[in-house]
Design a protein around this motif. Structure first.
Motif, short mmCIF file in Angstrom:
data_model
loop_
_atom_site.label_atom_id
_atom_site.label_comp_id
_atom_site.label_asym_id
_atom_site.label_seq_id
_atom_site.Cartn_x
_atom_site.Cartn_y
_atom_site.Cartn_z
N ILE A 15 0.86 -1.20 0.00
CA ILE A 15 0.00 0.00 0.00
C ILE A 15 0.88 1.23 0.00
O ILE A 15 2.01 1.23 0.52
N ASP A 16 0.37 2.31 -0.62
CA ASP A 16 1.15 3.54 -0.71
C ASP A 16 0.61 4.58 0.25
O ASP A 16 -0.39 4.39 0.94
N HIS A 17 1.27 5.73 0.26
CA HIS A 17 0.90 6.80 1.19
C HIS A 17 -0.48 7.36 0.88
O HIS A 17 -1.24 7.72 1.78
N ALA A 18 -0.82 7.43 -0.40
CA ALA A 18 -2.11 8.01 -0.81
C ALA A 18 -3.27 7.18 -0.28
O ALA A 18 -4.28 7.71 0.20
N SER A 19 -3.12 5.87 -0.33
CA SER A 19 -4.20 5.00 0.15
C SER A 19 -4.36 5.12 1.66
O SER A 19 -5.47 5.03 2.19
N ILE A 20 -3.26 5.35 2.36
CA ILE A 20 -3.33 5.51 3.81
C ILE A 20 -4.06 6.81 4.16
O ILE A 20 -4.90 6.86 5.06
N ILE A 21 -3.76 7.88 3.42
CA ILE A 21 -4.43 9.16 3.66
C ILE A 21 -5.93 9.03 3.38
O ILE A 21 -6.77 9.52 4.14
N ALA A 22 -6.26 8.35 2.27
CA ALA A 22 -7.67 8.17 1.92
C ALA A 22 -8.40 7.36 2.99
O ALA A 22 -9.52 7.69 3.39
N ALA A 23 -7.74 6.32 3.49
CA ALA A 23 -8.36 5.48 4.52
C ALA A 23 -8.54 6.25 5.82
O ALA A 23 -9.55 6.12 6.51
N ALA A 24 -7.55 7.09 6.16
CA ALA A 24 -7.64 7.89 7.38
C ALA A 24 -8.77 8.90 7.29
O ALA A 24 -9.52 9.12 8.25
N ALA A 25 -8.91 9.52 6.09
CA ALA A 25 -10.00 10.48 5.88
C ALA A 25 -11.36 9.78 5.97
O ALA A 25 -12.32 10.32 6.54
#
Length: 311
Positions: free
Chosen positions: A274-284
């Motif tokens: 998983i990349d950083h973008a997916s982590i940000i999207a999941a956190a949001a």
């Protein structure tokens, strides 16, 4: 009037007529020559020079004889004669090469980490089914095998030395904020330490952690996972295990690595893809769901009944 002649004493007259002896002529000393003539020093010097010439002749004579007789010597004698020369040349070459040799200096920090770590599982190993039993923060018992069975693709275990300390709080919060992203990728997150269930329960409640904390006060599982700090303790690290069904095993180690809080999160992300973008999207997404939950609780309709109506 005639002058009266002065009389002189016989002593004065005798003294006056005594002739004065001439003073002796001064003697001039000749300066000694720098090089003594036929002295003892000259004789010693001559003898020393003669000895040196004779010694030089004696030293050069055997070398000439050896070189002239080498052609007539047997091959065995020649080989035996050359052995000391070869040994001498080797020792000279070794002595000469010593200052030029460059030794690689190991990183003290890495060496210390390697010495502190216990032997156990490593990357690519199949996880045995007889790993030691552990507890969760609520006191219930579980095993790595049970955790793998309940996971979709695998599990991520981040190990921290002591609950409620600055570094461990930072690491726990990083994985808390990325929990949804890892869950979407099929991996369940767990924290592991040597703390008691009561200590980890307080830690989880205070930091609002969304995952289960594993307790291993005996450090038996730590040792099997190669994250035990000698003689007793936890090495801050991350363990990623993939769920499999192969030869009776339920998991395979993808990564076991000591790491700082931030690096441990990065290693876990790379291991599960998983990349950083997916982590940000999941956190949001998680924050949005939390907002909706809190707004629903706030806007819950309350019916007001008057006291008179009841009466």
């Amino acid at each position: 009037m005639s002058e009266v002649p002065l009389r002189r004493s016989g002593r004065n007259a005798a003294k006056k007529n005594v002739p004065v002896p001439p003073s002796p002529a001064p003697e001039y000393k000749k300066r000694a020559s720098a090089e003594p003539k036929n002295s003892t020093a000259k004789k010693i010097k001559t003898a020393t020079d003669s000895t040196a010439i004779a010694l030089k002749a004696a030293l050069t004579k055997p070398v000439e004889v050896a070189s002239s007789s080498r052609a007539a010597a047997s091959p065995e004698e020649v080989g035996n004669a050359e052995k000391p020369a070869k040994a001498t040349s080797k020792s000279i070459a070794k002595t000469t090469a010593k200052p030029m040799a460059v030794k690689s200096v190991a990183n003290p920090a890495k060496t210390k980490k390697a010495d502190e770590m216990s032997e156990g599982l490593k990357d690519g190993d199949l996880v045995p089914t007889d790993l030691p039993e552990i507890q969760t923060e609520d006191g219930s018992k579980t095993t790595i095998e049970s955790l793998l069975k309940s996971a979709q693709k695998g599990i991520i275990i981040f190990a921290y030395p002591k609950a409620s300390t600055p570094g461990c709080i930072a690491q726990a919060c990083l994985f808390r904020d990325s929990f949804t992203a890892f869950l979407d990728a099929g991996y369940t997150v767990y924290g592991l330490s040597g703390d008691s269930p009561a200590t980890n329960e307080k830690f989880k409640s205070k930091q609002n952690l969304t995952y289960t904390l594993l307790c291993d006060p005996s450090y038996e599982l730590h040792e099997k996972l190669a994250i035990k700090k000698k003689p007793k303790g936890t090495i801050r690290s991350v363990v990623i295990i993939e769920k499999i069904s192969e030869d009776g095993h339920t998991g395979k180690v993808l990564r076991i690595s000591p790491a700082s809080p931030q690096i441990s999160l990065q290693i876990a992300k790379e291991a599960v893809g998983i990349d950083h973008a997916s982590i940000i999207a999941a956190a949001a997404k998680a924050k949005e769901a939390e907002k909706k939950t809190s707004s629903n609780e706030t806007n819950f309709p309350i019916s007001i009944v008057s006291v008179d109506a009841v009466a």
